[in-house]
Design a protein around this motif. Structure first.
Motif, PDB file in Angstrom:
ATOM      1  N   ASN A   5       0.881  -1.176   0.094  1.00  0.00           N
ATOM      2  CA  ASN A   5       0.088   0.069   0.065  1.00  0.00           C
ATOM      3  C   ASN A   5       0.970   1.267  -0.081  1.00  0.00           C
ATOM      4  O   ASN A   5       1.925   1.273   0.674  1.00  0.00           O
ATOM      5  N   GLY A   6       0.531   2.159  -0.801  1.00  0.00           N
ATOM      6  CA  GLY A   6       1.286   3.568  -0.600  1.00  0.00           C
ATOM      7  C   GLY A   6       0.262   4.588  -1.126  1.00  0.00           C
ATOM      8  O   GLY A   6      -0.867   4.645  -1.423  1.00  0.00           O
ATOM      9  N   PRO A   7       0.905   5.823  -1.085  1.00  0.00           N
ATOM     10  CA  PRO A   7       0.223   7.074  -1.254  1.00  0.00           C
ATOM     11  C   PRO A   7      -0.004   7.117  -2.740  1.00  0.00           C
ATOM     12  O   PRO A   7       0.837   6.614  -3.774  1.00  0.00           O
ATOM     13  N   MET A   8      -1.202   7.507  -2.856  1.00  0.00           N
ATOM     14  CA  MET A   8      -1.758   7.843  -4.324  1.00  0.00           C
ATOM     15  C   MET A   8      -2.079   9.035  -4.792  1.00  0.00           C
ATOM     16  O   MET A   8      -2.334   9.464  -5.825  1.00  0.00           O
ATOM     17  N   LYS A   9      -1.735  10.149  -3.885  1.00  0.00           N
ATOM     18  CA  LYS A   9      -2.175  11.481  -4.147  1.00  0.00           C
ATOM     19  C   LYS A   9      -0.737  12.413  -3.688  1.00  0.00           C
ATOM     20  O   LYS A   9      -0.025  11.936  -2.835  1.00  0.00           O
ATOM     21  N   TYR A  10      -0.649  13.588  -4.113  1.00  0.00           N
ATOM     22  CA  TYR A  10       0.278  14.493  -3.874  1.00  0.00           C
ATOM     23  C   TYR A  10       1.600  13.875  -4.176  1.00  0.00           C
ATOM     24  O   TYR A  10       1.800  13.293  -5.087  1.00  0.00           O
ATOM     25  N   ILE A  11       2.831  14.574  -3.370  1.00  0.00           N
ATOM     26  CA  ILE A  11       4.016  14.521  -4.075  1.00  0.00           C
ATOM     27  C   ILE A  11       4.697  13.213  -3.916  1.00  0.00           C
ATOM     28  O   ILE A  11       5.487  12.858  -4.600  1.00  0.00           O
ATOM     29  N   TYR A  12       4.296  12.301  -3.029  1.00  0.00           N
ATOM     30  CA  TYR A  12       4.837  10.851  -3.249  1.00  0.00           C
ATOM     31  C   TYR A  12       3.930   9.841  -3.733  1.00  0.00           C
ATOM     32  O   TYR A  12       4.246   8.765  -3.608  1.00  0.00           O
ATOM     33  N   SER A  13       3.194  10.409  -4.545  1.00  0.00           N
ATOM     34  CA  SER A  13       2.048   9.418  -5.295  1.00  0.00           C
ATOM     35  C   SER A  13       2.728   8.322  -6.050  1.00  0.00           C
ATOM     36  O   SER A  13       2.093   7.274  -6.155  1.00  0.00           O
ATOM     37  N   ILE A  14       4.003   8.467  -6.840  1.00  0.00           N
ATOM     38  CA  ILE A  14       4.444   7.648  -7.474  1.00  0.00           C
ATOM     39  C   ILE A  14       4.717   6.376  -6.764  1.00  0.00           C
ATOM     40  O   ILE A  14       4.875   5.134  -7.420  1.00  0.00           O
ATOM     41  N   GLU A  15       5.270   6.296  -5.675  1.00  0.00           N
ATOM     42  CA  GLU A  15       5.344   5.329  -4.775  1.00  0.00           C
ATOM     43  C   GLU A  15       4.116   4.183  -4.484  1.00  0.00           C
ATOM     44  O   GLU A  15       4.109   3.173  -4.997  1.00  0.00           O
ATOM     45  N   GLY A  16       2.917   4.869  -4.419  1.00  0.00           N
ATOM     46  CA  GLY A  16       1.849   4.211  -4.523  1.00  0.00           C
ATOM     47  C   GLY A  16       1.262   3.595  -5.706  1.00  0.00           C
ATOM     48  O   GLY A  16       0.951   2.425  -5.711  1.00  0.00           O
ATOM     49  N   ILE A  18       8.036   3.317   2.369  1.00  0.00           N
ATOM     50  CA  ILE A  18       8.504   4.350   3.381  1.00  0.00           C
ATOM     51  C   ILE A  18       7.639   5.215   3.615  1.00  0.00           C
ATOM     52  O   ILE A  18       7.686   5.808   4.942  1.00  0.00           O
ATOM     53  N   THR A  19       7.043   6.100   2.682  1.00  0.00           N
ATOM     54  CA  THR A  19       6.005   6.917   3.416  1.00  0.00           C
ATOM     55  C   THR A  19       4.971   6.468   4.216  1.00  0.00           C
ATOM     56  O   THR A  19       4.522   7.625   5.148  1.00  0.00           O
ATOM     57  N   ILE A  43       6.108  13.200  -8.519  1.00  0.00           N
ATOM     58  CA  ILE A  43       5.019  13.603  -9.355  1.00  0.00           C
ATOM     59  C   ILE A  43       3.915  14.152  -8.262  1.00  0.00           C
ATOM     60  O   ILE A  43       3.415  13.232  -7.413  1.00  0.00           O
ATOM     61  N   ASN A  44       3.503  15.241  -8.379  1.00  0.00           N
ATOM     62  CA  ASN A  44       2.331  15.707  -7.590  1.00  0.00           C
ATOM     63  C   ASN A  44       1.195  15.653  -7.955  1.00  0.00           C
ATOM     64  O   ASN A  44       0.617  16.307  -8.824  1.00  0.00           O
ATOM     65  N   THR A  45       0.520  14.521  -7.665  1.00  0.00           N
ATOM     66  CA  THR A  45      -0.877  13.807  -8.370  1.00  0.00           C
ATOM     67  C   THR A  45      -1.909  14.702  -7.386  1.00  0.00           C
ATOM     68  O   THR A  45      -1.974  14.813  -6.391  1.00  0.00           O
ATOM     69  N   PRO A  46      -2.796  15.468  -8.488  1.00  0.00           N
ATOM     70  CA  PRO A  46      -4.130  15.940  -7.559  1.00  0.00           C
ATOM     71  C   PRO A  46      -4.979  14.901  -6.920  1.00  0.00           C
ATOM     72  O   PRO A  46      -5.162  13.645  -7.210  1.00  0.00           O
ATOM     73  N   VAL A  47      -5.717  15.535  -5.888  1.00  0.00           N
ATOM     74  CA  VAL A  47      -6.628  14.754  -5.054  1.00  0.00           C
ATOM     75  C   VAL A  47      -7.615  13.740  -5.833  1.00  0.00           C
ATOM     76  O   VAL A  47      -7.835  12.784  -5.585  1.00  0.00           O
ATOM     77  N   ARG A 101      17.880   0.371  -5.244  1.00  0.00           N
ATOM     78  CA  ARG A 101      16.981   1.486  -4.552  1.00  0.00           C
ATOM     79  C   ARG A 101      16.561   2.320  -5.739  1.00  0.00           C
ATOM     80  O   ARG A 101      17.229   3.211  -6.219  1.00  0.00           O
ATOM     81  N   VAL A 102      15.079   2.546  -5.908  1.00  0.00           N
ATOM     82  CA  VAL A 102      14.542   3.291  -6.889  1.00  0.00           C
ATOM     83  C   VAL A 102      13.976   4.329  -6.060  1.00  0.00           C
ATOM     84  O   VAL A 102      13.000   4.426  -5.097  1.00  0.00           O
ATOM     85  N   LEU A 103      14.571   5.358  -6.367  1.00  0.00           N
ATOM     86  CA  LEU A 103      14.241   6.632  -5.457  1.00  0.00           C
ATOM     87  C   LEU A 103      14.027   8.163  -6.247  1.00  0.00           C
ATOM     88  O   LEU A 103      14.572   8.205  -7.158  1.00  0.00           O
ATOM     89  N   CYS A 104      13.203   8.688  -5.608  1.00  0.00           N
ATOM     90  CA  CYS A 104      13.111  10.271  -6.153  1.00  0.00           C
ATOM     91  C   CYS A 104      14.238  10.898  -5.506  1.00  0.00           C
ATOM     92  O   CYS A 104      14.780  11.855  -6.204  1.00  0.00           O
ATOM     93  N   ASN A 105      14.668  11.030  -4.343  1.00  0.00           N
ATOM     94  CA  ASN A 105      15.846  11.670  -3.850  1.00  0.00           C
ATOM     95  C   ASN A 105      17.199  11.164  -3.952  1.00  0.00           C
ATOM     96  O   ASN A 105      17.897  10.463  -3.555  1.00  0.00           O
TER      97      ASN A 105
END
Length: 339
Positions: free
Chosen positions: A20-31, A61-62, A154-158, A132-136
């Motif tokens: 499970n991962g974030p699907m919105k906002y700046i960490y959304s690519i992780e989800g 990690i998020t 990628i900053n995904t809108p809500v 390690r696949v990283l944005c940073n």
């Protein structure tokens, strides 16, 4: 790649920290990536681990930070975060032969959170070969381009996935360069010192947009979009620029550009050293107009490589990440580990 590359996603672990991962906002690519790897019908998903070429560890990690971190627990949290990942690797290494046969070199995880790189610092020997696949993706902080993968933030809108727009015609863009964002980190402080809130319509740099100005519209009206580091090198500004047909100006030291195994960033972006920020206007004005037109044309051409699709589509950002993993997997020599 799509016809032959197979990936096994480990089933161990429970939501919300795994699978499970974030699907919105700046960490959304992780989800987005975790969902794609666990999507039924994905042709790159192995049906059995024995047929897999690479192994995905579906830890977010998020989500670990979101659910377990509090300001009162800041001291020692990195160690706690590291322990969660190391414990997971210990479980799969005990249950299956795959980690041990390659010392983790055909295993990878995906993290867009700024703290993603810190996971491997507590036990560098364990993570010596781990992809390690990283944005940073900061080479001064241990990112190794030959082993690790840089991916875009990628900053995904809500309410939707990001939408591409060509913006204004390159011939009608009235703003030379534009940036709006928080004044944090040394690089942005330098940028604001030289260009923030100046009476200069060519270089428009804001921490807060003046009333009546629209962020998205300004992206589409600018020839160049400034993409400085904040606290870390990762930023969604690069993709936002590309999404609106604006040539990115990369102002970051030690940043490994995403997918640079196959994308020649010099053809569709400008890189300005941090110590040249004061010369920004001169540098951009000295670029021949014909070269700008060609770069802008290539920005439009590469948009598909930064687009998000659920499910993934050929050549989109999720496949760009997988292609980068595949290239690093090609260099892995496996050895037989008895059961």
């Amino acid at each position: 790649m799509m016809r032959t590359f197979k990936i096994w996603t480990y089933k161990e672990g429970d939501i919300p920290l795994m699978h499970n991962g974030p699907m919105k906002y700046i960490y959304s690519i992780e989800g987005d990536f975790i969902e794609e790897m666990e999507r039924k019908g994905n042709p790159m998903v192995a049906t059995h681990p024995d047929e897999a070429h690479a192994f995905f560890i579906p830890i977010s990690i998020t989500k670990i930070v979101y659910f377990l971190h509090t300001p009162a627990e800041s001291i020692g949290f990195f160690e706690r975060m590291q322990a969660i990942v190391e414990d997971y690797i210990g479980v799969i290494a005990q249950r299956y032969p795959y980690w041990n046969r390659s010392n983790g070199a055909d295993h990878f995880f995906v993290s867009c959170h700024d703290w993603g790189p810190f996971v491997s610092r507590g036990n560098p020997k364990l993570f010596e070969n781990f992809i390690r696949v990283l944005c940073n993706a900061n080479s001064s902080e241990g990112f190794i381009p030959s082993r690790d993968v840089s991916m875009t933030e990628i900053n995904t809108p809500v309410d939707n996935i990001p939408i591409m727009s060509n913006g204004q015609s390159p011939y009608n863009r009235s703003v030379l360069a534009f940036f709006a964002g928080g004044n944090h980190g040394v690089v942005r402080e330098n940028l604001f010192q030289h260009w923030g809130n100046k009476e200069d319509n060519d270089i428009q740099v804001y921490s807060y947009l003046p009333k009546g100005k629209n962020y998205t519209e300004l992206l589409g009206q600018s020839k160049y979009c400034l993409c400085p580091s904040g606290y870390e090198v990762a930023s969604s500004r690069v993709t936002e620029a590309i999404y609106h047909g604006c040539v990115p100006v990369i102002i970051k030291d030690h940043y490994v550009l995403p997918y640079s195994d196959v994308l020649d960033w010099s053809q569709f972006s400008v890189q300005v050293p941090v110590n040249k920020i004061q010369d920004l206007k001169r540098i951009l004005e000295e670029i021949p107009y014909s070269k700008y037109i060609e770069m802008q044309k290539r920005v439009i051409q590469v948009q598909r490589h930064f687009s998000v699709n659920i499910p993934a589509k050929p050549y989109d950002v999720l496949h760009m990440i997988l292609h980068s993993v595949w290239l690093r997997r090609l260099n892995v020599l496996l050895r037989h580990v008895p059961n």
